[in-house]
Design a protein around this motif. Structure first.
Motif, PDB file in Angstrom:
ATOM      1  N   ASP A 227      11.101  -6.364  -5.150  1.00 33.63           N
ATOM      2  CA  ASP A 227      10.294  -7.298  -5.939  1.00 33.63           C
ATOM      3  C   ASP A 227       9.001  -6.645  -6.411  1.00 33.63           C
ATOM      4  O   ASP A 227       8.585  -6.819  -7.565  1.00 33.63           O
ATOM      5  CB  ASP A 227       9.965  -8.544  -5.108  1.00 33.63           C
ATOM      6  CG  ASP A 227      11.188  -9.415  -4.852  1.00 33.63           C
ATOM      7  OD1 ASP A 227      12.215  -9.214  -5.534  1.00 33.63           O
ATOM      8  OD2 ASP A 227      11.115 -10.289  -3.969  1.00 33.63           O
ATOM      9  N   ILE A 228       8.356  -5.887  -5.533  1.00 38.49           N
ATOM     10  CA  ILE A 228       7.109  -5.209  -5.897  1.00 38.49           C
ATOM     11  C   ILE A 228       7.360  -4.180  -6.989  1.00 38.49           C
ATOM     12  O   ILE A 228       6.554  -3.995  -7.907  1.00 38.49           O
ATOM     13  CB  ILE A 228       6.478  -4.543  -4.654  1.00 38.49           C
ATOM     14  CG1 ILE A 228       5.947  -5.624  -3.695  1.00 38.49           C
ATOM     15  CG2 ILE A 228       5.345  -3.598  -5.051  1.00 38.49           C
ATOM     16  CD1 ILE A 228       5.543  -5.089  -2.338  1.00 38.49           C
ATOM     17  N   GLU A 229       8.501  -3.508  -6.915  1.00 34.72           N
ATOM     18  CA  GLU A 229       8.838  -2.484  -7.894  1.00 34.72           C
ATOM     19  C   GLU A 229       9.460  -3.065  -9.162  1.00 34.72           C
ATOM     20  O   GLU A 229       9.687  -2.348 -10.131  1.00 34.72           O
ATOM     21  CB  GLU A 229       9.817  -1.483  -7.266  1.00 34.72           C
ATOM     22  CG  GLU A 229       9.209  -0.679  -6.127  1.00 34.72           C
ATOM     23  CD  GLU A 229      10.247   0.098  -5.345  1.00 34.72           C
ATOM     24  OE1 GLU A 229      11.440   0.021  -5.722  1.00 34.72           O
ATOM     25  OE2 GLU A 229       9.884   0.775  -4.376  1.00 34.72           O
TER      26      GLU A 229
ATOM     27  N   ASN B  64       0.810  -1.214   0.000  1.00 33.93           N
ATOM     28  CA  ASN B  64       0.000   0.000   0.000  1.00 33.93           C
ATOM     29  C   ASN B  64       0.844   1.265   0.000  1.00 33.93           C
ATOM     30  O   ASN B  64       0.465   2.271  -0.610  1.00 33.93           O
ATOM     31  CB  ASN B  64      -0.959  -0.020   1.185  1.00 33.93           C
ATOM     32  CG  ASN B  64      -2.142  -0.933   0.941  1.00 33.93           C
ATOM     33  OD1 ASN B  64      -3.091  -0.560   0.260  1.00 33.93           O
ATOM     34  ND2 ASN B  64      -2.083  -2.139   1.473  1.00 33.93           N
ATOM     35  N   LEU B  65       1.992   1.229   0.675  1.00 34.86           N
ATOM     36  CA  LEU B  65       2.897   2.380   0.618  1.00 34.86           C
ATOM     37  C   LEU B  65       3.442   2.565  -0.793  1.00 34.86           C
ATOM     38  O   LEU B  65       3.540   3.695  -1.290  1.00 34.86           O
ATOM     39  CB  LEU B  65       4.038   2.194   1.610  1.00 34.86           C
ATOM     40  CG  LEU B  65       3.656   2.413   3.071  1.00 34.86           C
ATOM     41  CD1 LEU B  65       4.690   1.792   3.999  1.00 34.86           C
ATOM     42  CD2 LEU B  65       3.491   3.894   3.376  1.00 34.86           C
ATOM     43  N   LYS B  66       3.784   1.473  -1.443  1.00 36.84           N
ATOM     44  CA  LYS B  66       4.264   1.547  -2.821  1.00 36.84           C
ATOM     45  C   LYS B  66       3.206   2.163  -3.726  1.00 36.84           C
ATOM     46  O   LYS B  66       3.486   3.065  -4.523  1.00 36.84           O
ATOM     47  CB  LYS B  66       4.650   0.148  -3.313  1.00 36.84           C
ATOM     48  CG  LYS B  66       4.924   0.037  -4.808  1.00 36.84           C
ATOM     49  CD  LYS B  66       6.041   0.955  -5.257  1.00 36.84           C
ATOM     50  CE  LYS B  66       6.259   0.847  -6.765  1.00 36.84           C
ATOM     51  NZ  LYS B  66       7.189   1.894  -7.253  1.00 36.84           N
ATOM     52  N   LYS B  67       1.965   1.713  -3.589  1.00 35.59           N
ATOM     53  CA  LYS B  67       0.873   2.263  -4.398  1.00 35.59           C
ATOM     54  C   LYS B  67       0.674   3.746  -4.105  1.00 35.59           C
ATOM     55  O   LYS B  67       0.541   4.559  -5.026  1.00 35.59           O
ATOM     56  CB  LYS B  67      -0.427   1.504  -4.118  1.00 35.59           C
ATOM     57  CG  LYS B  67      -1.626   2.038  -4.885  1.00 35.59           C
ATOM     58  CD  LYS B  67      -2.911   1.382  -4.475  1.00 35.59           C
ATOM     59  CE  LYS B  67      -4.069   1.890  -5.322  1.00 35.59           C
ATOM     60  NZ  LYS B  67      -4.204   3.362  -5.355  1.00 35.59           N
ATOM     61  N   THR B  68       0.659   4.089  -2.833  1.00 35.55           N
ATOM     62  CA  THR B  68       0.397   5.471  -2.438  1.00 35.55           C
ATOM     63  C   THR B  68       1.457   6.424  -2.977  1.00 35.55           C
ATOM     64  O   THR B  68       1.141   7.473  -3.554  1.00 35.55           O
ATOM     65  CB  THR B  68       0.333   5.578  -0.904  1.00 35.55           C
ATOM     66  OG1 THR B  68      -0.754   4.767  -0.425  1.00 35.55           O
ATOM     67  CG2 THR B  68       0.109   7.009  -0.460  1.00 35.55           C
ATOM     68  N   PHE B  69       2.721   6.072  -2.822  1.00 40.14           N
ATOM     69  CA  PHE B  69       3.782   6.977  -3.257  1.00 40.14           C
ATOM     70  C   PHE B  69       3.963   6.969  -4.777  1.00 40.14           C
ATOM     71  O   PHE B  69       4.325   7.989  -5.360  1.00 40.14           O
ATOM     72  CB  PHE B  69       5.091   6.637  -2.552  1.00 40.14           C
ATOM     73  CG  PHE B  69       5.133   7.114  -1.135  1.00 40.14           C
ATOM     74  CD1 PHE B  69       5.249   8.462  -0.836  1.00 40.14           C
ATOM     75  CD2 PHE B  69       5.014   6.227  -0.084  1.00 40.14           C
ATOM     76  CE1 PHE B  69       5.267   8.918   0.471  1.00 40.14           C
ATOM     77  CE2 PHE B  69       5.028   6.669   1.229  1.00 40.14           C
ATOM     78  CZ  PHE B  69       5.146   8.012   1.510  1.00 40.14           C
ATOM     79  N   SER B  70       3.694   5.847  -5.414  1.00 45.03           N
ATOM     80  CA  SER B  70       3.866   5.792  -6.868  1.00 45.03           C
ATOM     81  C   SER B  70       2.822   6.624  -7.598  1.00 45.03           C
ATOM     82  O   SER B  70       2.999   6.962  -8.771  1.00 45.03           O
ATOM     83  CB  SER B  70       3.822   4.338  -7.366  1.00 45.03           C
ATOM     84  OG  SER B  70       2.560   3.753  -7.114  1.00 45.03           O
TER      85      SER B  70
END
Length: 260
Positions: A115-117, A43-49
């Motif tokens: 991995d997520i990125e 969720n942090l990855k989604k939010t910041f991206s």
């Protein structure tokens, strides 16, 4: 055990290393990986991206000596300032920042981010960038008007707070009072990211049970709106494993911003 006998995070002895081992390590016996590592990181990855949260200063006000929730943020801010209530948590965190012998291993968290990125070949660079960003780990006192006294900081662009309000608040009034102190550090139109445990009353460190303030999604939403914030994103995930270490029912991730 009677909940009145539970220890309080900022009032009683708290073993920061054991907290990390129980809830955030790469130990195969650590059962909370999906709930406390993967869910916040995704969720942090989604939010910041999405690109709308960025600026000069990000402040972290979180429980224990966690690092994993900040990897996604360090790409978007010049400085990350970490405030800690407890000296032991500061020592644990600085041990990692300074790459000292015996520091907690966060490679698994950096790997998850990579991995997520889709950038698994940049693992070492990601850890180094995180260490450089976290130049300021500062002791704070939640009961002072200026929590960082004698240091005075300008308002920040974003605050991340993971499980801290849950741990320090004894009731609804406490939660709102501490939240207001956090929001006082935030710029107009600045962003607040909260990660917490819903319907929880305790968590365990070794043989000790620590208090958690019990609340639900409606309470968080209503409280944020009542304090003048606009909610941009909210995700709730039911716990994926059973364990008597902690009695939460769900994890909440919520992002909001201050109105002008």
């Amino acid at each position: 055990m009677d909940s009145r006998t539970y220890k309080i995070y900022h009032e009683n002895d708290f073993d920061s290393r054991q907290h990390l081992e129980h809830y955030l390590s790469d130990n195969p016996k650590m059962v909370f990986g999906e709930d406390f590592l993967v869910f916040p990181i995704e969720n942090l990855k989604k939010t910041f991206s999405d690109g709308h949260i960025k600026g000069d200063i990000l402040m972290d006000l979180s429980v224990g000596s966690m690092v994993h929730h900040l990897y996604a943020a360090c790409e978007f801010f010049k400085d990350v300032i970490v405030l800690k209530i407890r000296e032991r948590c500061i020592m644990e965190l600085k041990r990692w920042v300074d790459e000292r012998t015996g520091a907690f291993h966060w490679g698994h968290a950096a790997q998850l981010h990579s991995d997520i990125e889709g950038e698994s070949d940049q693992l070492k660079e990601k850890e180094e960038k995180m260490r450089v960003a976290m130049r300021h780990v500062v002791k704070c006192d939640l009961e002072k008007e200026n929590m960082m006294d004698p240091i005075v900081l300008p308002p920040v662009d974003c605050i991340i707070s993971a499980w801290l309000l849950d741990s320090i608040s004894k009731d609804q009034d406490d939660y709102i009072r501490y939240l207001r102190k956090f929001l006082g550090l935030l710029k107009p139109e600045g962003h607040l990211i909260l990660i917490g445990a819903l319907d929880a009353t305790y968590y365990t460190i070794t043989k000790d049970k620590f208090h958690l303030f019990r609340y639900d999604e409606d309470f968080v939403r209503n409280t944020l709106v009542g304090e003048g914030l606009i909610i941009d994103y909210c995700k709730v995930r039911k716990r994926t494993v059973e364990s008597d270490l902690m009695d939460f029912k769900s994890i909440i991730f919520i992002e909001a911003h201050k109105a002008k």
